[in-house]
Motif scaffolding. Sequence first.
Motif, PDB file in Angstrom:
ATOM      1  N   GLY A 117      -7.978  19.494  -3.320  1.00 18.32           N
ATOM      2  CA  GLY A 117      -8.787  18.760  -4.291  1.00 18.32           C
ATOM      3  C   GLY A 117      -8.067  18.581  -5.617  1.00 18.32           C
ATOM      4  N   VAL A 118      -7.379  19.626  -6.069  1.00 11.23           N
ATOM      5  CA  VAL A 118      -6.624  19.529  -7.324  1.00 11.23           C
ATOM      6  C   VAL A 118      -5.500  18.508  -7.196  1.00 11.23           C
ATOM      7  CG1 VAL A 118      -5.143  20.798  -8.912  1.00 11.23           C
ATOM      8  CG2 VAL A 118      -7.194  21.885  -7.994  1.00 11.23           C
ATOM      9  N   LEU A 119      -4.799  18.553  -6.058  1.00 10.60           N
ATOM     10  CA  LEU A 119      -3.698  17.602  -5.853  1.00 10.60           C
ATOM     11  C   LEU A 119      -4.217  16.164  -5.786  1.00 10.60           C
ATOM     12  CD1 LEU A 119      -1.515  19.536  -3.236  1.00 10.60           C
ATOM     13  CD2 LEU A 119      -0.988  19.117  -5.645  1.00 10.60           C
ATOM     14  N   LEU A 120      -5.384  15.965  -5.189  1.00  6.95           N
ATOM     15  CA  LEU A 120      -5.971  14.622  -5.136  1.00  6.95           C
ATOM     16  C   LEU A 120      -6.325  14.115  -6.533  1.00  6.95           C
ATOM     17  CD1 LEU A 120      -8.280  14.798  -1.980  1.00  6.95           C
ATOM     18  CD2 LEU A 120      -6.226  13.413  -2.273  1.00  6.95           C
ATOM     19  N   LEU A 121      -6.867  14.990  -7.353  1.00  9.26           N
ATOM     20  CA  LEU A 121      -7.189  14.599  -8.726  1.00  9.26           C
ATOM     21  C   LEU A 121      -5.919  14.267  -9.513  1.00  9.26           C
ATOM     22  CD1 LEU A 121     -10.048  17.103  -9.675  1.00  9.26           C
ATOM     23  CD2 LEU A 121     -10.231  14.652  -9.151  1.00  9.26           C
ATOM     24  N   ILE A 122      -4.874  15.062  -9.323  1.00 11.78           N
ATOM     25  CA  ILE A 122      -3.595  14.778  -9.991  1.00 11.78           C
ATOM     26  C   ILE A 122      -3.042  13.439  -9.520  1.00 11.78           C
ATOM     27  CG2 ILE A 122      -1.206  15.536 -10.242  1.00 11.78           C
ATOM     28  CD1 ILE A 122      -2.219  18.412 -10.061  1.00 11.78           C
ATOM     29  N   LEU A 123      -3.111  13.199  -8.189  1.00  7.77           N
ATOM     30  CA  LEU A 123      -2.636  11.926  -7.643  1.00  7.77           C
ATOM     31  C   LEU A 123      -3.423  10.754  -8.227  1.00  7.77           C
ATOM     32  CD1 LEU A 123      -0.938  10.272  -5.618  1.00  7.77           C
ATOM     33  CD2 LEU A 123      -2.706  10.745  -3.912  1.00  7.77           C
ATOM     34  N   LEU A 124      -4.748  10.879  -8.284  1.00  5.50           N
ATOM     35  CA  LEU A 124      -5.572   9.807  -8.842  1.00  5.50           C
ATOM     36  C   LEU A 124      -5.228   9.555 -10.296  1.00  5.50           C
ATOM     37  CD1 LEU A 124      -7.945   7.838  -8.753  1.00  5.50           C
ATOM     38  CD2 LEU A 124      -9.479   9.768  -9.207  1.00  5.50           C
ATOM     39  N   GLY A 125      -5.069  10.624 -11.081  1.00  7.11           N
ATOM     40  CA  GLY A 125      -4.730  10.460 -12.491  1.00  7.11           C
ATOM     41  C   GLY A 125      -3.385   9.778 -12.690  1.00  7.11           C
ATOM     42  N   LEU A 126      -2.393  10.179 -11.909  1.00  3.78           N
ATOM     43  CA  LEU A 126      -1.067   9.579 -12.048  1.00  3.78           C
ATOM     44  C   LEU A 126      -1.064   8.120 -11.597  1.00  3.78           C
ATOM     45  CD1 LEU A 126       1.213  12.516 -10.825  1.00  3.78           C
ATOM     46  CD2 LEU A 126       0.919  11.676 -13.157  1.00  3.78           C
ATOM     47  N   MET A 127      -1.808   7.809 -10.524  1.00  7.94           N
ATOM     48  CA  MET A 127      -1.853   6.424 -10.047  1.00  7.94           C
ATOM     49  C   MET A 127      -2.531   5.518 -11.062  1.00  7.94           C
ATOM     50  SD  MET A 127      -2.627   6.935  -5.963  1.00  7.94           S
ATOM     51  CE  MET A 127      -2.451   5.197  -5.566  1.00  7.94           C
ATOM     52  N   ILE A 128      -3.594   6.019 -11.713  1.00  7.31           N
ATOM     53  CA  ILE A 128      -4.260   5.217 -12.749  1.00  7.31           C
ATOM     54  C   ILE A 128      -3.366   5.086 -13.977  1.00  7.31           C
ATOM     55  CG2 ILE A 128      -6.232   5.150 -14.313  1.00  7.31           C
ATOM     56  CD1 ILE A 128      -7.892   6.462 -12.140  1.00  7.31           C
ATOM     57  N   PHE A 129      -2.664   6.168 -14.325  1.00 11.70           N
ATOM     58  CA  PHE A 129      -1.787   6.141 -15.497  1.00 11.70           C
ATOM     59  C   PHE A 129      -0.627   5.164 -15.305  1.00 11.70           C
ATOM     60  CE2 PHE A 129       2.018   7.796 -17.680  1.00 11.70           C
ATOM     61  CZ  PHE A 129       1.590   7.710 -18.991  1.00 11.70           C
ATOM     62  N   VAL A 130      -0.056   5.138 -14.105  1.00 11.48           N
ATOM     63  CA  VAL A 130       1.105   4.281 -13.850  1.00 11.48           C
ATOM     64  C   VAL A 130       0.683   2.853 -13.526  1.00 11.48           C
ATOM     65  CG1 VAL A 130       3.092   3.898 -12.340  1.00 11.48           C
ATOM     66  CG2 VAL A 130       2.523   6.222 -13.092  1.00 11.48           C
ATOM     67  N   PHE A 170      -5.533   3.773  -4.656  1.00 12.54           N
ATOM     68  CA  PHE A 170      -6.161   5.050  -4.305  1.00 12.54           C
ATOM     69  C   PHE A 170      -7.410   4.812  -3.463  1.00 12.54           C
ATOM     70  CE2 PHE A 170      -8.911   8.701  -4.989  1.00 12.54           C
ATOM     71  CZ  PHE A 170      -8.039   9.753  -4.741  1.00 12.54           C
ATOM     72  N   LEU A 171      -8.212   3.814  -3.819  1.00 10.94           N
ATOM     73  CA  LEU A 171      -9.385   3.489  -3.018  1.00 10.94           C
ATOM     74  C   LEU A 171      -8.991   3.041  -1.619  1.00 10.94           C
ATOM     75  CD1 LEU A 171     -11.584   1.595  -5.652  1.00 10.94           C
ATOM     76  CD2 LEU A 171     -11.887   3.929  -4.785  1.00 10.94           C
ATOM     77  N   GLY A 172      -7.881   2.302  -1.535  1.00 13.04           N
ATOM     78  CA  GLY A 172      -7.376   1.904  -0.224  1.00 13.04           C
ATOM     79  C   GLY A 172      -6.961   3.101   0.609  1.00 13.04           C
ATOM     80  N   PHE A 176      -8.220   6.608   5.195  1.00 15.69           N
ATOM     81  CA  PHE A 176      -8.571   7.923   5.740  1.00 15.69           C
ATOM     82  C   PHE A 176      -9.870   7.839   6.534  1.00 15.69           C
ATOM     83  CE2 PHE A 176     -10.918  11.910   5.356  1.00 15.69           C
ATOM     84  CZ  PHE A 176     -10.024  12.803   5.934  1.00 15.69           C
ATOM     85  N   VAL A 177     -10.847   7.113   5.999  1.00 19.85           N
ATOM     86  CA  VAL A 177     -12.115   6.938   6.707  1.00 19.85           C
ATOM     87  C   VAL A 177     -11.895   6.184   8.017  1.00 19.85           C
ATOM     88  CG1 VAL A 177     -14.392   5.863   6.605  1.00 19.85           C
ATOM     89  CG2 VAL A 177     -13.475   7.031   4.599  1.00 19.85           C
TER      90      VAL A 177
END
Length: 257
Positions: free
Chosen positions: A5-18, A27-29, A34-35
Amino acid sequence: MNAIGVLLLILLGLMIFVGRGQGLKAFLGLVCNFVAIFVLIVLINWQFNPYIVIAVTSLIILAIAIYLGADDLEVTNVAFKTSVIVVAILMVLARIMQYFGQFQGFATENSEELEGLSMTVGLSFNHIALAVMVISVLGAVAEAAMAITADLSEVVERTPNMSATSLFGHARIIGGQILGTAINTLFFGVLGANLPLIIWFVRLKYPMAMFFNAKLLMAEVVTMLLGMLGILLSIWVASWLVVRANMRQQKVGIKNE
Protein backbone atom coordinates in the motif's frame (compact mmCIF):
# COMPACT_ATOMS: atom_id res chain seq x y z
CA MET A 1 -1.05 -0.13 5.89
CA ASN A 2 1.33 -2.74 4.52
CA ALA A 3 4.40 -2.22 2.34
CA ILE A 4 2.48 -2.74 -0.92
CA GLY A 5 0.00 0.00 0.00
CA VAL A 6 2.82 2.42 0.81
CA LEU A 7 4.57 1.64 -2.46
CA LEU A 8 1.32 2.19 -4.38
CA LEU A 9 0.86 5.59 -2.75
CA ILE A 10 4.47 6.52 -3.58
CA LEU A 11 3.93 5.36 -7.18
CA LEU A 12 0.72 7.41 -7.47
CA GLY A 13 2.40 10.50 -6.04
CA LEU A 14 5.39 10.25 -8.37
CA MET A 15 3.20 9.61 -11.44
CA ILE A 16 1.08 12.68 -10.66
CA PHE A 17 4.18 14.76 -9.92
CA VAL A 18 5.90 13.79 -13.19
CA GLY A 19 2.96 13.38 -15.56
CA ARG A 20 0.27 15.55 -13.93
CA GLY A 21 -3.07 14.56 -15.46
CA GLN A 22 -1.51 12.05 -17.83
CA GLY A 23 0.20 10.35 -14.91
CA LEU A 24 -3.11 10.03 -13.07
CA LYS A 25 -4.71 8.53 -16.18
CA ALA A 26 -1.85 6.04 -16.46
CA PHE A 27 -2.30 5.01 -12.82
CA LEU A 28 -6.05 4.55 -13.34
CA GLY A 29 -5.27 2.46 -16.40
CA LEU A 30 -2.97 0.31 -14.27
CA VAL A 31 -5.78 -0.26 -11.78
CA CYS A 32 -8.25 -1.09 -14.57
CA ASN A 33 -5.83 -3.59 -16.08
CA PHE A 34 -5.40 -5.26 -12.70
CA VAL A 35 -9.19 -5.61 -12.49
CA ALA A 36 -9.27 -7.04 -16.03
CA ILE A 37 -6.66 -9.68 -15.15
CA PHE A 38 -8.61 -10.57 -11.98
CA VAL A 39 -11.77 -11.01 -14.09
CA LEU A 40 -9.74 -13.19 -16.50
CA ILE A 41 -8.75 -15.47 -13.62
CA VAL A 42 -12.34 -15.69 -12.37
CA LEU A 43 -13.79 -16.48 -15.82
CA ILE A 44 -11.22 -19.19 -16.51
CA ASN A 45 -11.98 -20.63 -13.08
CA TRP A 46 -15.68 -20.66 -14.03
CA GLN A 47 -14.83 -22.85 -17.04
CA PHE A 48 -15.51 -20.22 -19.73
CA ASN A 49 -13.83 -20.79 -23.08
CA PRO A 50 -10.22 -19.79 -22.33
CA TYR A 51 -9.40 -18.67 -25.88
CA ILE A 52 -12.33 -16.25 -26.01
CA VAL A 53 -11.62 -15.00 -22.49
CA ILE A 54 -7.91 -14.43 -23.24
CA ALA A 55 -8.71 -12.67 -26.53
CA VAL A 56 -11.34 -10.34 -25.03
CA THR A 57 -9.22 -9.56 -21.98
CA SER A 58 -6.23 -8.81 -24.19
CA LEU A 59 -8.30 -6.35 -26.22
CA ILE A 60 -9.48 -4.62 -23.04
CA ILE A 61 -5.96 -4.37 -21.60
CA LEU A 62 -4.54 -3.06 -24.88
CA ALA A 63 -7.31 -0.48 -25.24
CA ILE A 64 -6.81 0.77 -21.68
CA ALA A 65 -3.02 0.89 -21.97
CA ILE A 66 -3.01 2.66 -25.34
CA TYR A 67 -5.97 5.06 -25.19
CA LEU A 68 -5.17 6.20 -21.66
CA GLY A 69 -1.51 6.63 -22.54
CA ALA A 70 -1.84 9.32 -25.23
CA ASP A 71 -4.26 12.00 -26.41
CA ASP A 72 -3.54 11.89 -30.17
CA LEU A 73 -6.41 9.83 -31.61
CA GLU A 74 -4.63 9.03 -34.88
CA VAL A 75 -1.57 7.69 -33.06
CA THR A 76 -3.62 5.63 -30.63
CA ASN A 77 -5.81 4.16 -33.40
CA VAL A 78 -2.78 2.98 -35.39
CA ALA A 79 -1.10 1.65 -32.23
CA PHE A 80 -4.23 -0.24 -31.23
CA LYS A 81 -4.65 -1.80 -34.68
CA THR A 82 -1.00 -2.80 -34.64
CA SER A 83 -1.27 -4.33 -31.18
CA VAL A 84 -4.38 -6.33 -32.06
CA ILE A 85 -2.75 -7.78 -35.18
CA VAL A 86 0.48 -8.64 -33.37
CA VAL A 87 -1.21 -10.16 -30.32
CA ALA A 88 -3.39 -12.33 -32.57
CA ILE A 89 -0.24 -13.67 -34.25
CA LEU A 90 1.50 -14.19 -30.90
CA MET A 91 -1.51 -16.02 -29.50
CA VAL A 92 -1.31 -18.55 -32.32
CA LEU A 93 2.46 -18.90 -31.85
CA ALA A 94 2.04 -19.28 -28.08
CA ARG A 95 -0.47 -22.09 -28.64
CA ILE A 96 1.94 -23.87 -30.98
CA MET A 97 4.90 -23.47 -28.63
CA GLN A 98 2.81 -24.62 -25.68
CA TYR A 99 1.73 -27.70 -27.62
CA PHE A 100 5.30 -28.74 -28.41
CA GLY A 101 6.97 -27.44 -25.23
CA GLN A 102 4.37 -28.55 -22.66
CA PHE A 103 5.29 -25.77 -20.22
CA GLN A 104 2.08 -26.09 -18.20
CA GLY A 105 1.86 -27.21 -14.60
CA PHE A 106 4.53 -27.21 -11.93
CA ALA A 107 8.12 -28.40 -11.99
CA THR A 108 9.95 -30.62 -9.53
CA GLU A 109 11.45 -27.45 -8.00
CA ASN A 110 7.93 -26.54 -6.80
CA SER A 111 7.51 -29.75 -4.81
CA GLU A 112 8.33 -28.14 -1.47
CA GLU A 113 5.79 -25.34 -1.85
CA LEU A 114 3.11 -27.75 -3.11
CA GLU A 115 3.60 -30.40 -0.45
CA GLY A 116 0.24 -31.26 1.07
CA LEU A 117 -1.73 -29.45 -1.64
CA SER A 118 -3.97 -31.12 -4.21
CA MET A 119 -3.37 -30.68 -7.94
CA THR A 120 -6.93 -31.70 -8.87
CA VAL A 121 -8.18 -28.13 -9.20
CA GLY A 122 -10.40 -28.89 -12.18
CA LEU A 123 -8.58 -26.49 -14.51
CA SER A 124 -6.42 -27.05 -17.56
CA PHE A 125 -2.88 -25.98 -16.76
CA ASN A 126 -2.34 -25.85 -20.51
CA HIS A 127 -4.85 -22.99 -20.79
CA ILE A 128 -3.38 -21.24 -17.77
CA ALA A 129 0.11 -21.36 -19.30
CA LEU A 130 -1.28 -19.93 -22.56
CA ALA A 131 -2.95 -17.09 -20.66
CA VAL A 132 0.30 -16.30 -18.85
CA MET A 133 2.27 -16.18 -22.10
CA VAL A 134 -0.20 -13.91 -23.89
CA ILE A 135 -0.83 -11.53 -20.99
CA SER A 136 2.92 -11.21 -20.34
CA VAL A 137 3.65 -9.80 -23.82
CA LEU A 138 0.82 -7.23 -23.98
CA GLY A 139 2.80 -4.44 -22.32
CA ALA A 140 5.82 -4.85 -24.58
CA VAL A 141 3.65 -4.94 -27.73
CA ALA A 142 1.60 -1.86 -26.76
CA GLU A 143 4.69 0.10 -25.77
CA ALA A 144 6.55 -0.66 -29.00
CA ALA A 145 3.48 0.13 -31.13
CA MET A 146 2.93 3.47 -29.39
CA ALA A 147 6.61 4.44 -29.60
CA ILE A 148 7.10 3.75 -33.32
CA THR A 149 3.71 5.22 -34.28
CA ALA A 150 4.25 8.44 -32.33
CA ASP A 151 7.77 8.96 -33.72
CA LEU A 152 6.72 8.31 -37.31
CA SER A 153 3.70 10.61 -36.93
CA GLU A 154 6.04 13.44 -35.92
CA VAL A 155 8.17 12.75 -39.00
CA VAL A 156 5.06 12.87 -41.20
CA GLU A 157 3.94 16.14 -39.61
CA ARG A 158 7.28 17.78 -40.39
CA THR A 159 7.48 16.47 -43.98
CA PRO A 160 4.00 15.40 -45.14
CA ASN A 161 5.15 14.91 -48.74
CA MET A 162 7.84 12.37 -47.87
CA SER A 163 8.00 9.35 -50.16
CA ALA A 164 7.21 5.85 -48.93
CA THR A 165 10.84 4.78 -49.35
CA SER A 166 12.14 7.65 -47.22
CA LEU A 167 9.49 7.06 -44.56
CA PHE A 168 10.37 3.38 -44.39
CA GLY A 169 14.01 4.44 -44.00
CA HIS A 170 13.10 6.60 -41.00
CA ALA A 171 11.01 3.73 -39.63
CA ARG A 172 14.02 1.42 -39.90
CA ILE A 173 16.24 3.84 -37.96
CA ILE A 174 13.64 4.60 -35.26
CA GLY A 175 12.60 0.96 -35.04
CA GLY A 176 16.19 -0.15 -34.53
CA GLN A 177 16.56 2.18 -31.56
CA ILE A 178 13.27 1.05 -30.02
CA LEU A 179 14.07 -2.60 -30.66
CA GLY A 180 17.42 -2.43 -28.91
CA THR A 181 16.19 -0.78 -25.72
CA ALA A 182 12.96 -2.81 -25.49
CA ILE A 183 14.70 -6.16 -25.98
CA ASN A 184 17.30 -5.27 -23.36
CA THR A 185 14.49 -4.39 -20.96
CA LEU A 186 12.81 -7.76 -21.52
CA PHE A 187 16.06 -9.71 -21.29
CA PHE A 188 17.28 -8.15 -18.06
CA GLY A 189 13.80 -8.32 -16.56
CA VAL A 190 13.65 -12.09 -17.11
CA LEU A 191 17.27 -12.49 -16.00
CA GLY A 192 16.68 -10.55 -12.79
CA ALA A 193 13.46 -12.39 -11.99
CA ASN A 194 15.09 -15.79 -12.46
CA LEU A 195 18.54 -15.03 -11.07
CA PRO A 196 17.94 -16.95 -7.80
CA LEU A 197 16.73 -19.95 -9.81
CA ILE A 198 19.78 -19.83 -12.09
CA ILE A 199 22.12 -19.57 -9.07
CA TRP A 200 20.32 -22.53 -7.53
CA PHE A 201 20.83 -24.58 -10.69
CA VAL A 202 24.52 -23.66 -10.79
CA ARG A 203 25.12 -24.42 -7.11
CA LEU A 204 23.42 -27.79 -7.49
CA LYS A 205 25.61 -28.43 -10.55
CA TYR A 206 22.79 -29.05 -12.97
CA PRO A 207 24.09 -30.28 -16.35
CA MET A 208 23.40 -28.15 -19.41
CA ALA A 209 20.70 -30.56 -20.58
CA MET A 210 18.71 -29.97 -17.37
CA PHE A 211 19.02 -26.21 -17.92
CA PHE A 212 17.30 -26.54 -21.29
CA ASN A 213 14.71 -28.94 -19.90
CA ALA A 214 13.89 -26.99 -16.73
CA LYS A 215 10.20 -26.17 -17.00
CA LEU A 216 10.36 -23.06 -14.79
CA LEU A 217 13.24 -21.52 -16.70
CA MET A 218 12.11 -22.44 -20.20
CA ALA A 219 8.61 -21.08 -19.64
CA GLU A 220 10.15 -17.68 -18.81
CA VAL A 221 12.52 -17.90 -21.77
CA VAL A 222 9.68 -18.69 -24.19
CA THR A 223 7.64 -15.79 -22.82
CA MET A 224 10.66 -13.50 -23.26
CA LEU A 225 11.15 -14.67 -26.86
CA LEU A 226 7.48 -14.07 -27.61
CA GLY A 227 7.82 -10.56 -26.20
CA MET A 228 10.87 -9.87 -28.36
CA LEU A 229 9.07 -11.18 -31.44
CA GLY A 230 6.05 -9.05 -30.53
CA ILE A 231 8.21 -5.92 -30.38
CA LEU A 232 9.71 -6.69 -33.78
CA LEU A 233 6.31 -7.37 -35.35
CA SER A 234 4.87 -4.22 -33.77
CA ILE A 235 7.57 -2.11 -35.39
CA TRP A 236 6.98 -3.68 -38.79
CA VAL A 237 3.18 -3.55 -38.70
CA ALA A 238 2.99 -0.01 -37.27
CA SER A 239 5.48 1.26 -39.85
CA TRP A 240 3.45 -0.25 -42.66
CA LEU A 241 0.19 1.21 -41.35
CA VAL A 242 1.67 4.70 -40.93
CA VAL A 243 3.24 4.66 -44.40
CA ARG A 244 0.02 3.42 -45.98
CA ALA A 245 -2.04 6.13 -44.24
CA ASN A 246 0.44 8.80 -45.35
CA MET A 247 0.35 7.63 -48.96
CA ARG A 248 -3.46 7.75 -48.92
CA GLN A 249 -3.42 11.30 -47.59
CA GLN A 250 -0.97 12.34 -50.31
CA LYS A 251 -3.22 10.83 -53.00
CA VAL A 252 -6.27 12.60 -51.57
CA GLY A 253 -4.34 15.88 -51.53
CA ILE A 254 -3.28 15.45 -55.16
CA LYS A 255 -6.90 14.74 -56.23
CA ASN A 256 -8.21 17.80 -54.38
CA GLU A 257 -5.67 19.99 -56.10
